[in-house]
Design an enzyme around this catalytic site. Structure first.
Site, mmCIF file in Angstrom:
data_model
loop_
_atom_site.group_PDB
_atom_site.id
_atom_site.type_symbol
_atom_site.label_atom_id
_atom_site.label_comp_id
_atom_site.label_asym_id
_atom_site.label_seq_id
_atom_site.Cartn_x
_atom_site.Cartn_y
_atom_site.Cartn_z
ATOM 1 N N GLY A 55 0.798 -1.216 0.000
ATOM 2 C CA GLY A 55 0.000 0.000 0.000
ATOM 3 C C GLY A 55 0.832 1.268 0.000
ATOM 4 N N HIS A 56 0.147 2.397 -0.151
ATOM 5 C CA HIS A 56 0.780 3.710 -0.302
ATOM 6 C C HIS A 56 1.617 4.100 0.906
ATOM 7 C CE1 HIS A 56 -1.789 6.087 2.470
ATOM 8 N NE2 HIS A 56 -2.698 5.181 2.170
ATOM 9 N N ASP A 57 2.743 4.726 0.643
ATOM 10 C CA ASP A 57 3.615 5.313 1.664
ATOM 11 C C ASP A 57 4.227 4.288 2.616
ATOM 12 O OD1 ASP A 57 3.389 8.371 1.289
ATOM 13 O OD2 ASP A 57 1.301 7.729 1.289
ATOM 14 N N THR A 58 4.134 3.030 2.272
ATOM 15 C CA THR A 58 4.782 1.997 3.080
ATOM 16 C C THR A 58 6.274 1.995 2.782
ATOM 17 O OG1 THR A 58 2.909 0.549 3.504
ATOM 18 C CG2 THR A 58 5.031 -0.526 3.233
ATOM 19 N N CYS A 70 1.157 3.101 4.754
ATOM 20 C CA CYS A 70 1.868 3.748 5.867
ATOM 21 C C CYS A 70 2.419 2.757 6.877
ATOM 22 C CB CYS A 70 0.968 4.766 6.565
ATOM 23 S SG CYS A 70 0.300 6.039 5.468
#
Length: 309
Positions: free
Chosen positions: A217-220, A237
């Site tokens: 997922g995003h920003d991980t 995240c």
């Protein structure tokens, strides 16, 4: 997301058509989500529960839906819909760029890298040396890939974050203006999906190996030399520190940290942050030794009931 130049508070307010509190020349250098904000960044907040967190964050410009007292050394952008106006800024500073070719002219591809047929490489993508990109891979705009990276068929790097606001008429998407960054010597299996950051970077660390059908997922941020097995789903995240091993069909919640050298056994639901250097199993997650003892005890229940009768 950092801007290419410094903007004034007044200029930003004009883009989104809102009032502001502070010096009209107050410097604005970027925009970010609250977990990655720095001085000069805009952060948005649209719920009273999070006002204090945003106002006391590292961000020096707060896009907010209430005229509150402005903290010292900061500025406010007063909006009736901060979510909408944050999207307006993303579209202004990182607009969608159409492409009608398989490899964009602005893409940079290093010496010795092999690109197999039917792969799409978007605008401003950077790919290092001696990589192998197999067929039917899609690499969205601004993705950065290091040296000696292998990406197998059907993988997608840089799709939008799964991030929505519920409104009476339906779900409103928070637009993604971030990137995917793949470090050197990473291996990514077939049919994986790695979403770009909302404003920052989704990062896969050096030497990490990812099996087929994994979602990130995003920003991980995934550290160095991790192993992630098939059908794992990692939420947005998440921080996964160095040398973590995650076995098949693991799922995580968002915003957690998995400590260095932790081992997550198959089909575990990672519902909270866990320390490094230990083995974990089950849903909700526990240290594997304790969880297996519990399962062994459950098997004894019929025998115990028989004795009680």
């Amino acid at each position: 997301m950092k801007f290419q130049k410094v903007y004034s508070l007044e200029a930003i307010a004009n883009i989104i058509g809102c009032e502001y509190v502070g010096d009209k020349n107050f410097p604005v250098t970027g925009m970010n989500e609250i977990h990655v904000v720095e001085s000069g960044d805009i952060v948005f907040v649209d719920h009273p529960k999070y006002y204090d967190k945003a106002l006391n964050s590292a961000a020096t410009i707060v896009l907010i839906n209430k005229n509150v007292a402005c903290p010292d050394g900061k500025a406010l952008l007063i909006s009736n819909d901060p979510f909408r106006d944050f999207n307006t800024l993303t579209k202004h500073f990182k607009p969608f760029q159409y492409s009608n070719v398989s490899i964009a002219a602005s893409a940079s591809i290093g010496e010795g890298t092999v690109i197999q047929p039917n792969t799409f490489i978007g605008n401003h993508v950077v790919i290092g040396e001696n990589c192998v990109i197999h067929s039917n891979v899609s690499i969205y705009d601004y993705t950065v890939i290091g040296d000696n990276v292998i990406i197998h068929a059907g993988t997608i790097l840089g799709a939008d974050a799964f991030y929505y606001k519920k409104r009476p008429e339906g779900y409103d998407q928070l637009l993604s203006g971030g990137r995917v960054v793949i470090k050197d010597n990473v291996g990514i299996g077939a049919l994986c999906t790695i979403d770009k950051g909302v404003t920052g970077d989704t990062i896969i660390g050096e030497g990490t190996k990812i099996d087929n059908q994994v979602h990130v997922g995003h920003d991980t941020v995934i550290g160095k030399k991790c192993l992630i097995a098939s059908q794992t789903g990692i939420a947005g995240c998440v921080i996964i520190e160095d040398e973590v091993t995650i076995w098949g069909q693991v799922g995580t919640t968002s915003g957690i940290t998995i400590g260095a050298k932790a081992v997550i056994l198959g089909q575990t639901g990672v519902t909270k942050s866990v320390e490094g250097g230990k083995s974990y199993f089950g849903t909700p997650i526990e240290e594997s030794r304790e969880k297996l003892k519990q399962l062994a005890n459950i098997k004894k229940i019929p025998e115990i009931l028989t004795k009680l009768k």
